[in-house]
Design a protein around this motif. Structure first.
Motif, PDB file in Angstrom:
ATOM      1  N   VAL A 182     -11.623   5.243  74.581  1.00  0.00           N
ATOM      2  CA  VAL A 182     -11.394   3.942  73.961  1.00  0.00           C
ATOM      3  C   VAL A 182     -12.368   3.786  72.791  1.00  0.00           C
ATOM      4  O   VAL A 182     -13.582   3.843  72.975  1.00  0.00           O
ATOM      5  N   THR A 183     -11.821   3.599  71.598  1.00  0.00           N
ATOM      6  CA  THR A 183     -12.657   3.469  70.399  1.00  0.00           C
ATOM      7  C   THR A 183     -12.686   2.022  69.941  1.00  0.00           C
ATOM      8  O   THR A 183     -11.636   1.400  69.741  1.00  0.00           O
ATOM      9  N   VAL A 184     -13.888   1.480  69.791  1.00  0.00           N
ATOM     10  CA  VAL A 184     -14.057   0.091  69.359  1.00  0.00           C
ATOM     11  C   VAL A 184     -15.190   0.020  68.334  1.00  0.00           C
ATOM     12  O   VAL A 184     -15.963   0.966  68.177  1.00  0.00           O
ATOM     13  N   THR A 185     -15.278  -1.121  67.654  1.00  0.00           N
ATOM     14  CA  THR A 185     -16.368  -1.361  66.709  1.00  0.00           C
ATOM     15  C   THR A 185     -17.134  -2.597  67.140  1.00  0.00           C
ATOM     16  O   THR A 185     -16.541  -3.657  67.350  1.00  0.00           O
ATOM     17  N   PHE A 186     -18.449  -2.449  67.274  1.00  0.00           N
ATOM     18  CA  PHE A 186     -19.271  -3.596  67.647  1.00  0.00           C
ATOM     19  C   PHE A 186     -19.229  -4.647  66.539  1.00  0.00           C
ATOM     20  O   PHE A 186     -19.210  -4.312  65.357  1.00  0.00           O
ATOM     21  N   PRO A 187     -19.231  -5.949  66.917  1.00  0.00           N
ATOM     22  CA  PRO A 187     -19.228  -7.019  65.909  1.00  0.00           C
ATOM     23  C   PRO A 187     -20.490  -6.972  65.035  1.00  0.00           C
ATOM     24  O   PRO A 187     -21.531  -6.480  65.468  1.00  0.00           O
ATOM     25  N   GLU A 188     -20.374  -7.497  63.836  1.00  0.00           N
ATOM     26  CA  GLU A 188     -21.523  -7.547  62.928  1.00  0.00           C
ATOM     27  C   GLU A 188     -22.671  -8.365  63.517  1.00  0.00           C
ATOM     28  O   GLU A 188     -23.841  -8.112  63.233  1.00  0.00           O
ATOM     29  N   THR A 189     -22.314  -9.363  64.332  1.00  0.00           N
ATOM     30  CA  THR A 189     -23.335 -10.261  64.895  1.00  0.00           C
ATOM     31  C   THR A 189     -23.756  -9.839  66.295  1.00  0.00           C
ATOM     32  O   THR A 189     -24.348 -10.627  67.027  1.00  0.00           O
ATOM     33  N   TYR A 190     -23.460  -8.602  66.692  1.00  0.00           N
ATOM     34  CA  TYR A 190     -23.802  -8.165  68.041  1.00  0.00           C
ATOM     35  C   TYR A 190     -25.307  -8.289  68.269  1.00  0.00           C
ATOM     36  O   TYR A 190     -26.117  -8.013  67.368  1.00  0.00           O
ATOM     37  N   HIS A 191     -25.698  -8.738  69.502  1.00  0.00           N
ATOM     38  CA  HIS A 191     -27.103  -9.055  69.745  1.00  0.00           C
ATOM     39  C   HIS A 191     -28.022  -7.843  69.651  1.00  0.00           C
ATOM     40  O   HIS A 191     -29.194  -7.983  69.313  1.00  0.00           O
ATOM     41  N   VAL A 212     -29.053 -28.687  71.141  1.00  0.00           N
ATOM     42  CA  VAL A 212     -29.446 -27.335  71.553  1.00  0.00           C
ATOM     43  C   VAL A 212     -30.274 -27.410  72.829  1.00  0.00           C
ATOM     44  O   VAL A 212     -30.077 -26.624  73.763  1.00  0.00           O
ATOM     45  N   ARG A 213     -31.189 -28.369  72.872  1.00  0.00           N
ATOM     46  CA  ARG A 213     -32.024 -28.521  74.068  1.00  0.00           C
ATOM     47  C   ARG A 213     -31.170 -28.865  75.294  1.00  0.00           C
ATOM     48  O   ARG A 213     -31.338 -28.293  76.370  1.00  0.00           O
ATOM     49  N   ASP A 214     -30.233 -29.810  75.136  1.00  0.00           N
ATOM     50  CA  ASP A 214     -29.372 -30.191  76.250  1.00  0.00           C
ATOM     51  C   ASP A 214     -28.517 -29.008  76.703  1.00  0.00           C
ATOM     52  O   ASP A 214     -28.270 -28.818  77.904  1.00  0.00           O
ATOM     53  N   PHE A 215     -28.050 -28.218  75.743  1.00  0.00           N
ATOM     54  CA  PHE A 215     -27.250 -27.035  76.057  1.00  0.00           C
ATOM     55  C   PHE A 215     -28.074 -26.051  76.891  1.00  0.00           C
ATOM     56  O   PHE A 215     -27.586 -25.481  77.864  1.00  0.00           O
ATOM     57  N   GLY A 255     -27.937 -21.039  86.046  1.00  0.00           N
ATOM     58  CA  GLY A 255     -28.610 -19.767  86.282  1.00  0.00           C
ATOM     59  C   GLY A 255     -28.798 -18.925  85.040  1.00  0.00           C
ATOM     60  O   GLY A 255     -29.146 -17.742  85.133  1.00  0.00           O
ATOM     61  N   MET A 256     -28.562 -19.500  83.853  1.00  0.00           N
ATOM     62  CA  MET A 256     -28.768 -18.783  82.599  1.00  0.00           C
ATOM     63  C   MET A 256     -29.841 -19.505  81.802  1.00  0.00           C
ATOM     64  O   MET A 256     -30.485 -20.423  82.291  1.00  0.00           O
ATOM     65  N   ASN A 257     -30.046 -19.080  80.569  1.00  0.00           N
ATOM     66  CA  ASN A 257     -30.871 -19.834  79.624  1.00  0.00           C
ATOM     67  C   ASN A 257     -30.362 -19.535  78.220  1.00  0.00           C
ATOM     68  O   ASN A 257     -29.449 -18.715  78.038  1.00  0.00           O
ATOM     69  N   LEU A 258     -30.950 -20.187  77.243  1.00  0.00           N
ATOM     70  CA  LEU A 258     -30.450 -20.067  75.877  1.00  0.00           C
ATOM     71  C   LEU A 258     -30.583 -18.642  75.353  1.00  0.00           C
ATOM     72  O   LEU A 258     -29.676 -18.130  74.687  1.00  0.00           O
ATOM     73  N   ASP A 259     -31.695 -17.984  75.642  1.00  0.00           N
ATOM     74  CA  ASP A 259     -31.899 -16.614  75.158  1.00  0.00           C
ATOM     75  C   ASP A 259     -30.830 -15.672  75.713  1.00  0.00           C
ATOM     76  O   ASP A 259     -30.304 -14.813  74.989  1.00  0.00           O
ATOM     77  N   MET A 260     -30.518 -15.830  76.998  1.00  0.00           N
ATOM     78  CA  MET A 260     -29.480 -14.985  77.608  1.00  0.00           C
ATOM     79  C   MET A 260     -28.131 -15.241  76.956  1.00  0.00           C
ATOM     80  O   MET A 260     -27.384 -14.312  76.644  1.00  0.00           O
ATOM     81  N   PHE A 261     -27.811 -16.514  76.728  1.00  0.00           N
ATOM     82  CA  PHE A 261     -26.533 -16.855  76.106  1.00  0.00           C
ATOM     83  C   PHE A 261     -26.415 -16.245  74.721  1.00  0.00           C
ATOM     84  O   PHE A 261     -25.371 -15.688  74.358  1.00  0.00           O
ATOM     85  N   THR A 286     -27.275 -16.179  66.838  1.00  0.00           N
ATOM     86  CA  THR A 286     -28.652 -16.606  66.676  1.00  0.00           C
ATOM     87  C   THR A 286     -28.721 -18.111  66.916  1.00  0.00           C
ATOM     88  O   THR A 286     -27.689 -18.796  66.950  1.00  0.00           O
ATOM     89  N   VAL A 287     -29.943 -18.632  67.051  1.00  0.00           N
ATOM     90  CA  VAL A 287     -30.116 -20.075  67.193  1.00  0.00           C
ATOM     91  C   VAL A 287     -29.554 -20.784  65.965  1.00  0.00           C
ATOM     92  O   VAL A 287     -28.930 -21.842  66.069  1.00  0.00           O
ATOM     93  N   GLU A 288     -29.751 -20.166  64.801  1.00  0.00           N
ATOM     94  CA  GLU A 288     -29.238 -20.771  63.557  1.00  0.00           C
ATOM     95  C   GLU A 288     -27.712 -20.854  63.582  1.00  0.00           C
ATOM     96  O   GLU A 288     -27.127 -21.840  63.116  1.00  0.00           O
ATOM     97  N   ASP A 289     -27.058 -19.816  64.129  1.00  0.00           N
ATOM     98  CA  ASP A 289     -25.592 -19.848  64.252  1.00  0.00           C
ATOM     99  C   ASP A 289     -25.159 -21.016  65.135  1.00  0.00           C
ATOM    100  O   ASP A 289     -24.214 -21.755  64.807  1.00  0.00           O
ATOM    101  N   LEU A 290     -25.849 -21.166  66.267  1.00  0.00           N
ATOM    102  CA  LEU A 290     -25.516 -22.233  67.211  1.00  0.00           C
ATOM    103  C   LEU A 290     -25.745 -23.600  66.572  1.00  0.00           C
ATOM    104  O   LEU A 290     -24.912 -24.508  66.707  1.00  0.00           O
ATOM    105  N   GLN A 291     -26.835 -23.745  65.850  1.00  0.00           N
ATOM    106  CA  GLN A 291     -27.122 -25.015  65.187  1.00  0.00           C
ATOM    107  C   GLN A 291     -26.059 -25.354  64.147  1.00  0.00           C
ATOM    108  O   GLN A 291     -25.649 -26.511  64.014  1.00  0.00           O
ATOM    109  N   GLU A 292     -25.620 -24.353  63.409  1.00  0.00           N
ATOM    110  CA  GLU A 292     -24.596 -24.578  62.397  1.00  0.00           C
ATOM    111  C   GLU A 292     -23.286 -25.035  63.028  1.00  0.00           C
ATOM    112  O   GLU A 292     -22.593 -25.918  62.506  1.00  0.00           O
TER     113      GLU A 292
END
Length: 471
Positions: free
Chosen positions: A215-224, A316-319, A327-333, A340-346
């Motif tokens: 299976v051939t795929v391409t990782f997204p440009e924004t991959y973590h 962002v804080r409430d999220f 059982g998660m946190n913002l960094d994991m998400f 990025t945090v900037e992406d989420l804020q936008e």
């Protein structure tokens, strides 16, 4: 103390303050008591240097910055109260004079809460209540319950389809080199869930048990993982097993399995009541959304960027609080989503701007209509929160007080009362015509994404959820 306020443009003004020399002297005394503890002077123990010796050796000017840091916050707060302004951002302070024996003079450029010019907010058209549950809606809910209680049955002779769960081995590489997290054995993957890299699941559809495929795929440009972003990867995949959902029969046995009822007819009757109650709740929420959005669109207000950014930060804080409750946190998400945090804020900026606008408008309506909140209503709010979180009212009060959120209870009750005022003064029309009052101005066009109308984020709820997560 003297304080004057002069508006210079839109929501920006200058606060000019003059503080008596006596308070300057008191601030210098406090600064000396703080600094002297850290000073070493031959012949004196630390902290015991006389003031006159200190000033002759280091100069009184060495105390000025500490004295300003002590005095400025308290006199700025007093000046804000005295001039009756409502700052929404940190001030830009320019100290014009600070010296021993002289008044303290400074100017502060301050962004304040904007003025709101209300438009039409009475007679807004809202959708007529429709709580009837059709046979089609009831059947759709029954189908969802079937799906929820379906069993996974192994399929031996058919190819994998979307919705099937495949048990696979995969081993990924980029340019022939394996990478961390790219290998697993007997991994269960639901096809069509979009949990893997885009393009992966689609290429597994059609494979049968025992099949192998590259299976051939391409990782997204924004991959973590930055080292993999935009890279092409090849996964060697082996299908061990294919499982397909098998729906249970809709009969009395099904009713007994999923409910407290003995017959399917009894279960359907109860399900119909649940759907009716849900529609009533949804209708109420839709009416509130319509009146708040329309009142907001009909008003004129210029929102400072600082208020929007502040609301984004709150969201962002409430999220993050809600993620941690799962059982998660913002960094994991952010890692999983490749953002990025900037992406989420936008992404949140449109919603934040709408929230700020709507709340400013609701506050102004409450002021114009003299909507007030009694202490009994605040106490009832504490009682309701206590029941929701399984705590005592006193515990809730203490949690909110420790997080600085207790004061917002009154505001939130007032906002809800104002929303109800708008609903009570709305005009009921067929659903397809709802959303505008007869004389309302045309809604302003916007290039931003449509935002969910929500009166301001409940800071006190987030505070309690945060505390729950810690425990």
């Amino acid at each position: 103390m003297k304080a004057t306020w002069e508006k210079i443009e839109k929501n920006l003004g200058v606060l000019e303050v003059e503080v008596e020399a006596e308070r300057v002297a008191a601030a210098l005394d406090k600064a000396f008591q703080k600094v002297v503890k850290k000073v070493n002077v031959p012949g004196f123990r630390k902290g015991k240097v006389p003031r006159v010796i200190f000033e002759s050796r280091f100069g009184v000017e060495s105390l000025y910055q500490d004295a300003i840091d002590i005095l400025l916050p308290e006199v700025y707060t007093e000046a804000v109260d005295q001039t009756d302004i409502f700052p929404v951002d940190r001030p830009e302070v320019d100290v014009e004079q600070f010296a021993k024996g002289q008044p303290f003079k400074f100017k502060a450029k301050v962004t304040v809460k904007p003025e709101v010019k209300l438009g039409d907010y009475k007679g807004i058209e809202v959708p007529a209540a429709d709580t009837e549950v059709s046979e089609e809606e009831l059947n759709e809910e029954l189908n969802r319950m079937q799906e929820r209680h379906a069993e996974l049955v192994v399929i031996d002779e058919e190819a994998a389809q979307n919705g099937d769960t495949v048990v696979i081995d995969f081993d990924g590489s980029v340019d022939g080199v394996p990478f961390e997290g790219g290998k697993a054995e007997r991994y269960s993957l639901e096809l069509g869930s979009n949990t893997f890299i885009p393009g992966f699941e689609e290429q597994v559809v059609g494979l049968a048990t025992g099949d192998f495929k590259d299976v051939t795929v391409t990782f997204p440009e924004t991959y973590h993982a930055e080292e993999l972003a935009s890279k092409e990867a090849v996964f060697k995949v082996k299908v061990h097993e294919i499982k397909r959902k098998q729906l249970p029969e809709l009969d009395d046995e099904f009713a007994k399995d999923v409910s407290e009822f003995d017959t399917l007819d009894e279960y359907k009757e109860d399900l119909k009541k649940q759907l009716q109650s849900r529609k009533e709740t949804d209708n109420k929420a839709e009416r509130e959304r319509v009146v708040v959005d329309q009142a907001g669109e009909n008003a004129e207000v210029e929102i400072p960027e600082a208020m929007v950014q502040g609301e984004v930060n709150n969201m962002v804080r409430d999220f993050d609080v809600r993620l941690r409750a799962q059982g998660m946190n913002l960094d994991m998400f952010l890692g999983f989503s490749g953002q990025t945090v900037e992406d989420l804020q936008e992404q949140m900026k449109g919603d934040a701007e709408k929230r700020v606008r709507n709340n400013l408008v609701l506050e102004q309506i409450a002021k114009v209509e003299k909507i007030e909140v009694s202490q009994e209503e605040v106490e009832q709010e504490l009682e309701d929160m206590a029941k929701a979180y399984g705590r005592s009212p006193e515990e809730i009060r203490n949690i909110l007080a420790s997080n600085g959120s207790l004061g917002s209870l009154n505001d939130d009750v007032m906002i809800r009362k104002t929303v109800q005022f708008l609903v009570d003064n709305a005009k009921e029309v067929p659903a397809e015509k709802a959303g505008k009052s007869e004389e309302a101005k045309p809604a302003k066009k916007s290039t931003k994404k449509a935002a969910k109308a929500e009166p301001k984020a409940d800071a006190e709820e987030a505070a309690v959820e945060d505390k729950q997560g810690e425990e």
